[in-house]
Design a protein around this motif. Structure first.
Motif, mmCIF file in Angstrom:
data_model
loop_
_atom_site.group_PDB
_atom_site.id
_atom_site.type_symbol
_atom_site.label_atom_id
_atom_site.label_comp_id
_atom_site.label_asym_id
_atom_site.label_seq_id
_atom_site.Cartn_x
_atom_site.Cartn_y
_atom_site.Cartn_z
ATOM 1 N N GLY A 14 25.125 72.253 68.828
ATOM 2 C CA GLY A 14 25.977 71.408 68.006
ATOM 3 C C GLY A 14 25.081 70.521 67.154
ATOM 4 O O GLY A 14 23.881 70.412 67.411
ATOM 5 N N TYR A 15 25.651 69.881 66.137
ATOM 6 C CA TYR A 15 24.839 68.996 65.306
ATOM 7 C C TYR A 15 24.310 67.858 66.180
ATOM 8 O O TYR A 15 25.006 67.324 67.036
ATOM 9 N N LEU A 16 23.060 67.543 65.982
ATOM 10 C CA LEU A 16 22.324 66.632 66.865
ATOM 11 C C LEU A 16 23.034 65.307 67.147
ATOM 12 O O LEU A 16 23.156 64.889 68.298
ATOM 13 N N ILE A 41 21.011 57.168 65.738
ATOM 14 C CA ILE A 41 21.210 57.577 64.346
ATOM 15 C C ILE A 41 20.668 56.522 63.380
ATOM 16 O O ILE A 41 20.725 55.320 63.670
ATOM 17 N N GLY A 42 20.110 56.973 62.280
ATOM 18 C CA GLY A 42 19.610 56.062 61.244
ATOM 19 C C GLY A 42 20.772 55.593 60.402
ATOM 20 O O GLY A 42 21.052 56.157 59.357
ATOM 21 N N ASN A 43 21.459 54.563 60.902
ATOM 22 C CA ASN A 43 22.674 54.101 60.235
ATOM 23 C C ASN A 43 22.525 52.616 59.923
ATOM 24 O O ASN A 43 22.217 51.817 60.813
ATOM 25 N N ALA A 130 11.991 68.553 61.455
ATOM 26 C CA ALA A 130 12.614 68.203 60.171
ATOM 27 C C ALA A 130 14.051 67.734 60.374
ATOM 28 O O ALA A 130 14.684 68.062 61.374
ATOM 29 N N TYR A 131 14.542 66.995 59.397
ATOM 30 C CA TYR A 131 15.963 66.619 59.328
ATOM 31 C C TYR A 131 16.770 67.925 59.409
ATOM 32 O O TYR A 131 16.523 68.852 58.626
ATOM 33 N N PRO A 132 17.698 68.036 60.349
ATOM 34 C CA PRO A 132 18.295 69.343 60.659
ATOM 35 C C PRO A 132 19.042 70.036 59.520
ATOM 36 O O PRO A 132 19.225 71.259 59.549
ATOM 37 N N ALA A 215 14.663 60.222 50.461
ATOM 38 C CA ALA A 215 15.705 59.252 50.840
ATOM 39 C C ALA A 215 15.137 57.911 51.321
ATOM 40 O O ALA A 215 15.820 56.897 51.253
ATOM 41 N N TYR A 216 13.885 57.925 51.816
ATOM 42 C CA TYR A 216 13.305 56.677 52.340
ATOM 43 C C TYR A 216 12.177 56.141 51.457
ATOM 44 O O TYR A 216 11.367 55.323 51.900
ATOM 45 N N ALA A 217 12.126 56.598 50.205
ATOM 46 C CA ALA A 217 11.018 56.232 49.314
ATOM 47 C C ALA A 217 10.819 54.719 49.218
ATOM 48 O O ALA A 217 9.679 54.236 49.169
ATOM 49 N N ASN A 243 17.617 62.122 46.468
ATOM 50 C CA ASN A 243 17.472 60.728 46.877
ATOM 51 C C ASN A 243 18.851 60.130 47.144
ATOM 52 O O ASN A 243 19.873 60.793 46.912
ATOM 53 N N SER A 244 18.866 58.911 47.629
ATOM 54 C CA SER A 244 20.100 58.341 48.151
ATOM 55 C C SER A 244 20.123 56.836 48.022
ATOM 56 O O SER A 244 19.061 56.185 48.051
ATOM 57 N N PHE A 245 21.313 56.270 47.890
ATOM 58 C CA PHE A 245 21.470 54.815 47.960
ATOM 59 C C PHE A 245 21.718 54.368 49.397
ATOM 60 O O PHE A 245 21.841 53.176 49.663
ATOM 61 N N SER A 246 21.809 55.318 50.330
ATOM 62 C CA SER A 246 22.209 54.981 51.701
ATOM 63 C C SER A 246 21.272 53.982 52.355
ATOM 64 O O SER A 246 21.688 52.942 52.849
ATOM 65 N N LYS A 247 19.988 54.331 52.407
ATOM 66 C CA LYS A 247 19.049 53.521 53.171
ATOM 67 C C LYS A 247 18.421 52.439 52.310
ATOM 68 O O LYS A 247 17.843 51.491 52.797
HETATM 69 N N1 PGU Z 1 17.928 62.720 53.958
HETATM 70 C C1 PGU Z 1 17.287 62.305 55.057
HETATM 71 C C2 PGU Z 1 15.867 62.646 55.222
HETATM 72 C C3 PGU Z 1 17.973 61.591 56.045
HETATM 73 O O1 PGU Z 1 17.323 61.203 57.133
HETATM 74 C C4 PGU Z 1 19.335 61.278 55.872
HETATM 75 C C5 PGU Z 1 20.110 60.536 56.924
HETATM 76 C C6 PGU Z 1 19.947 61.695 54.694
HETATM 77 C C7 PGU Z 1 19.225 62.426 53.761
HETATM 78 C C8 PGU Z 1 21.386 61.400 54.413
HETATM 79 O O2 PGU Z 1 21.542 60.761 53.185
HETATM 80 P P1 PGU Z 1 22.968 60.420 52.621
HETATM 81 O O3 PGU Z 1 22.716 60.036 51.205
HETATM 82 O O4 PGU Z 1 23.542 59.296 53.423
HETATM 83 O O5 PGU Z 1 23.820 61.647 52.706
HETATM 84 N N2 PGU Z 1 19.680 60.720 58.224
HETATM 85 C C9 PGU Z 1 20.209 59.914 59.309
HETATM 86 C C10 PGU Z 1 21.689 60.123 59.499
HETATM 87 C C11 PGU Z 1 22.079 61.375 60.193
HETATM 88 C C12 PGU Z 1 22.760 62.402 59.338
HETATM 89 O O6 PGU Z 1 23.311 63.327 59.896
HETATM 90 O O7 PGU Z 1 22.704 62.314 58.117
HETATM 91 C C13 PGU Z 1 19.423 60.192 60.587
HETATM 92 O O8 PGU Z 1 19.628 59.480 61.575
HETATM 93 O O9 PGU Z 1 18.597 61.106 60.603
#
Ligand code: PGU
Length: 407
Positions: A14-16, A41-43, A130-132, A215-217, A243-247
């Protein structure tokens, strides 16, 4: 008779992150009254900044009046936001045009969807761990065979371990698509310009394409480290960047990201401009643009005041990372990352398996982390702690590890 996509059946587990949630819930059900500290989780946890809130409110207000109301927008994103993103590249010395930037609802969907514009027989290389999403999206698309001992047939794994400082050299074999993430999730390693140049040289020589997740630049404080792959000469011919505005701005729940597809990008059968137009075609067909309200928030985030405020938020999370790194070191654990990245990558004590350490940490310390093996076979024996959280919670977690973890 309808049949389901059998490739889903190949997915090893399942997804991690839901699996971590399931195990945590089972522990809490069995131990009523216990509170756990979540560093899994990186939230993001800290409130949006005033400038971003003002931008979002303005986005809402515009919808309240027929003269400023907008419905569907451009699938590629608001042209002002595309321009503002292009200007952020210029600050890093990279020349990107607004027309090369595609705004989206996040880096995760883009990372998953990008594979769809490449040929079915493309050979894929990933960092291990790697990020799954990079692996799973290609499994679902049918680019791999079955999974065996945590690896999928047909994928090229680029091992990241202590011997290479958790960043690989390009593969010895010829591959077509290469996923790279720097600052890295999960190891916290950051590629140097020389390391990225090696990949850019490899990609240009082999007509391969790099999908670079940045995403973490903004967590990089060391000025000598590249924040975008486009700081490397020739990268526009061979790299797509996500890239992302998330983090950066706390948009994990708000949702906003972008993908840069340079017009100079080429593939074996695609001249300059073709891949940019393919991604445009994909987005126009399958995506209706990011939320207009959220894009106003994104514009505010990129304003000078918005950037200053976001930098403080990043500083806060990096303060958490320092608490984690220092605490774990004081406990005698071996730790990596956490310097220019919000993830700390620790070596499990006594060679424990990652999931066994997950259970131990939960049971002894009431701390939730992420097992390294969930990111790939080379993650076995490692464990990720996230620096996203309220400071008090992080401090409590580290105190508990120091006091209660039996080594
Ligand atoms: N890219 C990387 C490398 C990430 O680690 C994450 C989030 C994202 C993209 C997601 O970016 P969004 O713009 O928010 O879609 N990683 C977190 C959250 C887990 C997940 O499933 O996204 C983590 O804990 O690895």
């Amino acid at each position: 008779m309808a049949k389901v996509n059998a490739n889903y059946g190949k997915l090893a587990a399942g997804y991690l992150f839901p699996e971590i949630g399931r195990r945590t819930k089972a522990f809490l059900d069995a131990n009523p009254g216990v509170t756990v500290m979540k560093l899994g989780i990186g939230n993001t946890t800290e409130a949006l900044t005033p400038t971003i809130l003002a931008g979002l409110r303005q986005g809402v207000e515009k919808l309240a009046d027929n003269s400023t109301y907008t419905g569907y927008g451009d699938e590629q994103g608001d042209s002002r936001l595309r321009q503002a993103i292009a200007e952020t590249y210029a600050k890093q010395g990279a020349q990107i045009e607004a027309g090369e930037v595609f705004v989206s609802d996040g880096a995760k969907p883009d990372a998953a969807n990008l594979q769809s514009i490449f040929s079915q027989d493309a050979t894929i290389a990933v960092q291990d761990p790697a990020y799954p999403v990079y692996v799973d999206s290609n499994v679902i698309a049918g680019r791999t065979g079955a999974s065996k001992d945590g690896t999928y047939d047909g994928l090229v794994y680029m091992k990241c371990d202590e011997s290479n400082g958790f960043f690989p050299h390009p593969p010895e074999v010829k591959v077509d698509l290469i996923y790279l993430c720097s600052p890295n999730n999960p190891t916290g390693a950051v590629a140097t310009k020389e390391q990225l140049k090696e990949f850019v040289d490899y990609a240009r020589k082999n007509k391969a394409i790099i999908i670079f997740d940045a995403a973490y630049a903004e967590y990089i404080s060391d000025e000598s480290l590249p924040r975008t792959i486009y700081e490397i000469d020739g990268a526009k011919e061979c790299a797509i960047e996500i890239n992302s505005f998330s983090k950066t701005a706390g948009f994990t729940g708000v949702r906003l990201g972008w993908t840069t597809v340079p017009k100079a990008l080429v593939a074996e059968d695609a001249e300059a401009g073709k891949i940019n137009s393919l991604w445009n075609r994909r987005q126009c067909t399958m995506f209706n643009g990011a939320s207009n309200i959220v894009q106003e928030g994104g514009l505010a985030a990129l304003s000078p005041q918005g950037s200053t405020e976001s930098a403080k938020l990043i500083e806060y999370y990096m303060g958490n990372a320092r608490v984690i790194v220092d605490g774990l070191k004081a406990k005698g654990l071996t730790v990596y990352g956490g310097i220019n990245a919000p993830y700390v990558w620790l070596k499990t004590p006594n060679g424990m398996k990652s999931w066994d350490f997950f259970d131990k940490l939960l049971k002894e310390c009431h701390v939730v982390g992420t097992p390294g093996s969930g990111f790939g076979p080379a993650g076995e024996g490692y464990f990720r702690l996230s620096a996203f959280g309220h400071r008090e919670n992080i401090e409590k977690a580290i105190e508990s590890i120091k006091a209660n973890l039996v080594l």
